[in-house]
Design a protein around this motif. Sequence first.
Motif, PDB file in Angstrom:
ATOM      1  N   TYR A 133       0.795  -1.226   0.000  1.00  0.00           N
ATOM      2  CA  TYR A 133       0.000   0.000   0.000  1.00  0.00           C
ATOM      3  C   TYR A 133       0.833   1.285   0.000  1.00  0.00           C
ATOM      4  O   TYR A 133       0.529   2.222  -0.736  1.00  0.00           O
ATOM      5  N   PHE A 134       1.856   1.367   0.852  1.00  0.00           N
ATOM      6  CA  PHE A 134       2.651   2.594   0.914  1.00  0.00           C
ATOM      7  C   PHE A 134       4.112   2.272   1.230  1.00  0.00           C
ATOM      8  O   PHE A 134       4.450   1.176   1.693  1.00  0.00           O
ATOM      9  N   GLU A 135       4.966   3.267   0.972  1.00  0.00           N
ATOM     10  CA  GLU A 135       6.411   3.091   1.139  1.00  0.00           C
ATOM     11  C   GLU A 135       6.866   3.279   2.583  1.00  0.00           C
ATOM     12  O   GLU A 135       7.894   2.735   2.992  1.00  0.00           O
ATOM     13  N   ASN A 136       6.121   4.046   3.368  1.00  0.00           N
ATOM     14  CA  ASN A 136       6.556   4.399   4.721  1.00  0.00           C
ATOM     15  C   ASN A 136       6.724   3.175   5.610  1.00  0.00           C
ATOM     16  O   ASN A 136       5.920   2.240   5.563  1.00  0.00           O
ATOM     17  N   LYS A 137       7.753   3.219   6.425  1.00  0.00           N
ATOM     18  CA  LYS A 137       7.936   2.199   7.464  1.00  0.00           C
ATOM     19  C   LYS A 137       7.284   2.637   8.770  1.00  0.00           C
ATOM     20  O   LYS A 137       6.909   1.804   9.600  1.00  0.00           O
ATOM     21  N   VAL A 138       7.164   3.958   8.953  1.00  0.00           N
ATOM     22  CA  VAL A 138       6.552   4.510  10.166  1.00  0.00           C
ATOM     23  C   VAL A 138       5.600   5.640   9.774  1.00  0.00           C
ATOM     24  O   VAL A 138       5.951   6.512   8.972  1.00  0.00           O
ATOM     25  N   LEU A 139       4.404   5.600  10.319  1.00  0.00           N
ATOM     26  CA  LEU A 139       3.447   6.700  10.176  1.00  0.00           C
ATOM     27  C   LEU A 139       3.215   7.288  11.562  1.00  0.00           C
ATOM     28  O   LEU A 139       2.943   6.551  12.515  1.00  0.00           O
ATOM     29  N   SER A 140       3.324   8.605  11.678  1.00  0.00           N
ATOM     30  CA  SER A 140       3.196   9.261  12.986  1.00  0.00           C
ATOM     31  C   SER A 140       2.199  10.411  12.921  1.00  0.00           C
ATOM     32  O   SER A 140       2.011  11.030  11.866  1.00  0.00           O
ATOM     33  N   LYS A 141       1.597  10.674  14.057  1.00  0.00           N
ATOM     34  CA  LYS A 141       0.766  11.866  14.197  1.00  0.00           C
ATOM     35  C   LYS A 141       1.039  12.471  15.561  1.00  0.00           C
ATOM     36  O   LYS A 141       1.042  11.753  16.573  1.00  0.00           O
ATOM     37  N   GLU A 142       1.295  13.787  15.584  1.00  0.00           N
ATOM     38  CA  GLU A 142       1.623  14.499  16.816  1.00  0.00           C
ATOM     39  C   GLU A 142       0.532  15.513  17.138  1.00  0.00           C
ATOM     40  O   GLU A 142      -0.054  16.126  16.245  1.00  0.00           O
ATOM     41  N   PHE A 143       0.314  15.680  18.432  1.00  0.00           N
ATOM     42  CA  PHE A 143      -0.654  16.667  18.919  1.00  0.00           C
ATOM     43  C   PHE A 143       0.072  17.629  19.859  1.00  0.00           C
ATOM     44  O   PHE A 143       0.775  17.189  20.781  1.00  0.00           O
ATOM     45  N   HIS A 144      -0.114  18.915  19.632  1.00  0.00           N
ATOM     46  CA  HIS A 144       0.599  19.929  20.410  1.00  0.00           C
ATOM     47  C   HIS A 144      -0.363  20.955  20.987  1.00  0.00           C
ATOM     48  O   HIS A 144      -1.401  21.256  20.405  1.00  0.00           O
ATOM     49  N   LEU A 145       0.037  21.491  22.134  1.00  0.00           N
ATOM     50  CA  LEU A 145      -0.619  22.665  22.710  1.00  0.00           C
ATOM     51  C   LEU A 145       0.439  23.750  22.823  1.00  0.00           C
ATOM     52  O   LEU A 145       1.460  23.563  23.491  1.00  0.00           O
ATOM     53  N   ASN A 146       0.201  24.897  22.166  1.00  0.00           N
ATOM     54  CA  ASN A 146       1.192  25.971  22.265  1.00  0.00           C
ATOM     55  C   ASN A 146       1.034  26.717  23.586  1.00  0.00           C
ATOM     56  O   ASN A 146       0.191  26.380  24.416  1.00  0.00           O
ATOM     57  N   GLU A 147       1.842  27.716  23.778  1.00  0.00           N
ATOM     58  CA  GLU A 147       1.848  28.434  25.056  1.00  0.00           C
ATOM     59  C   GLU A 147       0.505  29.082  25.362  1.00  0.00           C
ATOM     60  O   GLU A 147       0.128  29.237  26.524  1.00  0.00           O
ATOM     61  N   SER A 148      -0.230  29.452  24.335  1.00  0.00           N
ATOM     62  CA  SER A 148      -1.538  30.070  24.558  1.00  0.00           C
ATOM     63  C   SER A 148      -2.636  29.030  24.760  1.00  0.00           C
ATOM     64  O   SER A 148      -3.789  29.380  25.018  1.00  0.00           O
ATOM     65  N   GLY A 149      -2.261  27.733  24.656  1.00  0.00           N
ATOM     66  CA  GLY A 149      -3.244  26.673  24.874  1.00  0.00           C
ATOM     67  C   GLY A 149      -4.006  26.250  23.639  1.00  0.00           C
ATOM     68  O   GLY A 149      -4.931  25.438  23.718  1.00  0.00           O
ATOM     69  N   ASP A 150      -3.632  26.791  22.464  1.00  0.00           N
ATOM     70  CA  ASP A 150      -4.315  26.422  21.216  1.00  0.00           C
ATOM     71  C   ASP A 150      -3.772  25.090  20.698  1.00  0.00           C
ATOM     72  O   ASP A 150      -2.552  24.917  20.570  1.00  0.00           O
ATOM     73  N   PRO A 151      -4.663  24.126  20.384  1.00  0.00           N
ATOM     74  CA  PRO A 151      -4.198  22.810  19.921  1.00  0.00           C
ATOM     75  C   PRO A 151      -3.853  22.825  18.431  1.00  0.00           C
ATOM     76  O   PRO A 151      -4.415  23.589  17.650  1.00  0.00           O
ATOM     77  N   SER A 152      -2.927  21.960  18.060  1.00  0.00           N
ATOM     78  CA  SER A 152      -2.584  21.774  16.657  1.00  0.00           C
ATOM     79  C   SER A 152      -2.055  20.353  16.480  1.00  0.00           C
ATOM     80  O   SER A 152      -1.729  19.681  17.464  1.00  0.00           O
ATOM     81  N   SER A 153      -2.001  19.883  15.254  1.00  0.00           N
ATOM     82  CA  SER A 153      -1.483  18.542  14.995  1.00  0.00           C
ATOM     83  C   SER A 153      -0.725  18.523  13.674  1.00  0.00           C
ATOM     84  O   SER A 153      -0.949  19.369  12.804  1.00  0.00           O
ATOM     85  N   LYS A 154       0.156  17.556  13.533  1.00  0.00           N
ATOM     86  CA  LYS A 154       0.872  17.339  12.278  1.00  0.00           C
ATOM     87  C   LYS A 154       1.140  15.845  12.146  1.00  0.00           C
ATOM     88  O   LYS A 154       1.124  15.107  13.140  1.00  0.00           O
ATOM     89  N   SER A 155       1.361  15.398  10.916  1.00  0.00           N
ATOM     90  CA  SER A 155       1.514  13.958  10.707  1.00  0.00           C
ATOM     91  C   SER A 155       2.423  13.670   9.524  1.00  0.00           C
ATOM     92  O   SER A 155       2.760  14.563   8.734  1.00  0.00           O
ATOM     93  N   THR A 156       2.806  12.395   9.428  1.00  0.00           N
ATOM     94  CA  THR A 156       3.637  11.936   8.327  1.00  0.00           C
ATOM     95  C   THR A 156       2.848  11.972   7.021  1.00  0.00           C
ATOM     96  O   THR A 156       1.673  11.594   6.996  1.00  0.00           O
ATOM     97  N   GLU A 157       3.489  12.400   5.961  1.00  0.00           N
ATOM     98  CA  GLU A 157       2.862  12.314   4.642  1.00  0.00           C
ATOM     99  C   GLU A 157       2.970  10.869   4.152  1.00  0.00           C
ATOM    100  O   GLU A 157       4.062  10.291   4.095  1.00  0.00           O
ATOM    101  N   ILE A 158       1.837  10.275   3.831  1.00  0.00           N
ATOM    102  CA  ILE A 158       1.831   8.873   3.396  1.00  0.00           C
ATOM    103  C   ILE A 158       2.243   8.806   1.920  1.00  0.00           C
ATOM    104  O   ILE A 158       1.645   9.456   1.063  1.00  0.00           O
ATOM    105  N   LYS A 159       3.268   7.995   1.632  1.00  0.00           N
ATOM    106  CA  LYS A 159       3.754   7.826   0.266  1.00  0.00           C
ATOM    107  C   LYS A 159       3.099   6.579  -0.335  1.00  0.00           C
ATOM    108  O   LYS A 159       3.631   5.475  -0.260  1.00  0.00           O
ATOM    109  N   TRP A 160       1.920   6.784  -0.910  1.00  0.00           N
ATOM    110  CA  TRP A 160       1.147   5.672  -1.454  1.00  0.00           C
ATOM    111  C   TRP A 160       1.804   5.096  -2.700  1.00  0.00           C
ATOM    112  O   TRP A 160       2.356   5.820  -3.524  1.00  0.00           O
ATOM    113  N   LYS A 161       1.708   3.777  -2.825  1.00  0.00           N
ATOM    114  CA  LYS A 161       2.160   3.124  -4.047  1.00  0.00           C
ATOM    115  C   LYS A 161       1.096   3.324  -5.124  1.00  0.00           C
ATOM    116  O   LYS A 161      -0.065   3.616  -4.834  1.00  0.00           O
TER     117      LYS A 161
END
Length: 281
Positions: A133-161
Amino acid sequence: MSAPAAKVSKKELNSNHDGADETSEKEQQEAIEHIDEVQNEIDRLNEQASEEILKVEQKYNKLRQPFFQKRSELIAKIPNFWVTTFVNHPQVSALLGEEDEEALHYLTRVEVTEFEDIKSGYRIDFYFDENPYFENKVLSKEFHLNESGDPSSKSTEIKWKSGKDLTKRSSQTQNKASRKRQHEEPESFFTWFTDHSDAGADELGEVIKDDIWPNPLQYYLVPDMDDEEGEGEEDDDDDEEEEGLEDIDEEGDEDEGEEDEDDDEGEEGEVSNLTPSISGV
């Protein structure tokens, strides 16, 4: 002279009443100020408690790490552990399409890491074997709260075959899966990696971190309801067979009883037929 005296007394009463109101309002204001001071002390202790709790959580997170590592090593010995765990979890299974399950058969390890400052967020890592299905060996997703308390997230770009992007499957494939599961299917479990619309209320992330990760074994060991139903049906069949045999035995006994009665009647007839011959002699 009595009337003027009465008027004076009424004025004095009104004056005393106004004075009582002023005293009451002053006492209330003072009480409110004292309540505010006490509340500030309570808030200060709550903040102190939060800091102490955070230190304890950080301490025990470090103590848990060797056990999480040991658990991961043991889980690696069990084929399809994580896909079984996800399929058995009621909330996660509702997000899985048929082909998602096929892709998750290549999932070998899941890890949840809370950042050193626990309040600032966490990361979920999914480790995969080589798969179609995809080339990645690891898929990750991170969740962050900045100093003001606002949430955000980022993740691995999936390299689909080529031709294997599960987030772009046709509606026909999804409808087939829907008929099998008897409910509406999502586009794909893997769309979760690209969905950053509401990082502060990401249900899947919270379920994995707070429910599955602390004890995945409880979901891996959930009994297969289909097997249980099958066993129940077999038991019912066995009971029906036993009842049928009992009915046959009972019918057999009744037939034997009827045959015995016929034999007895036959013997009585033979004796009665012989009696006249003997008298004639």
